[in-house]
Motif scaffolding. Structure first.
Motif, PDB file in Angstrom:
ATOM      1  N   CYS A   6       0.851  -1.186   0.000  1.00 52.31           N
ATOM      2  CA  CYS A   6       0.000   0.000   0.000  1.00 52.31           C
ATOM      3  C   CYS A   6       0.891   1.241   0.000  1.00 52.31           C
ATOM      4  N   SER A   8       0.352   4.135   1.076  1.00 51.44           N
ATOM      5  CA  SER A   8       0.253   5.020   2.233  1.00 51.44           C
ATOM      6  C   SER A   8       0.657   4.339   3.546  1.00 51.44           C
ATOM      7  N   CYS A   9       0.224   3.068   3.782  1.00 51.83           N
ATOM      8  CA  CYS A   9       0.602   2.431   5.060  1.00 51.83           C
ATOM      9  C   CYS A   9       1.623   1.303   4.870  1.00 51.83           C
ATOM     10  N   CYS A  20      -6.965   0.248  -0.100  1.00 53.30           N
ATOM     11  CA  CYS A  20      -6.276  -0.546   0.906  1.00 53.30           C
ATOM     12  C   CYS A  20      -7.274  -1.003   1.960  1.00 53.30           C
ATOM     13  N   TYR A  22      -6.582  -1.846   4.909  1.00 49.08           N
ATOM     14  CA  TYR A  22      -6.146  -1.414   6.248  1.00 49.08           C
ATOM     15  C   TYR A  22      -6.411   0.085   6.468  1.00 49.08           C
ATOM     16  N   CYS A  23      -5.927   0.932   5.527  1.00 50.10           N
ATOM     17  CA  CYS A  23      -6.035   2.380   5.751  1.00 50.10           C
ATOM     18  C   CYS A  23      -7.034   3.048   4.806  1.00 50.10           C
TER      19      CYS A  23
HETATM   20 ZN   LIG Z   1      -2.906   1.126   3.423  1.00 45.44          ZN
END
Ligand SMILES: [Zn+2]
Length: 105
Positions: A6, A8-9, A20, A22-23
């Motif tokens: 990802c 960003s994370c 994503c 997760y984020c």
């Molecule tokens: Zn992410």
């Protein structure tokens, strides 16, 4: 299905995912550019194809009128073959180009 990081994370997520898990960051930009690239590649391929067909078409005409006399025998067969193959090939390619341009990128 491949796994990508990802942006960003940095967690491992599916390359097919639009965001994503997760984020929730949107990661569709990569898929988008890939689609655009393949669309352009296909356009170039079709342009080459139509150029080849046109060349074949002209070659048929040139063979037919070579020497100022109408072609006979084998030369006539080759000329008509190249001429019609080029003509049909060119028409088919033009249709493919029109259909391809209508497609949304
Ligand atoms: Zn992410």
């Amino acid at each position: 299905m491949a796994l990508v990081n990802c942006p960003s994370c940095n967690k491992r997520i599916s390359s097919m995912a639009k965001e994503c898990s997760y984020c929730k960051a949107k990661i569709s930009s990569d898929n988008e550019s890939l689609r655009v690239i393949s669309h352009i590649k296909r356009s170039n391929q079709l342009m080459n194809q139509s150029f080849l067909a046109l060349t074949l078409f002209i070659a048929g005409v040139v063979i037919w009128f070579w020497g100022g006399e109408p072609a006979e025998g084998l030369r006539a067969n080759i000329a008509v073959g190249a001429f019609s193959l080029g003509f049909v090939g060119y028409l088919i390619t033009r249709i493919q180009i029109v259909l391809h341009k209508r497609k949304k990128v």
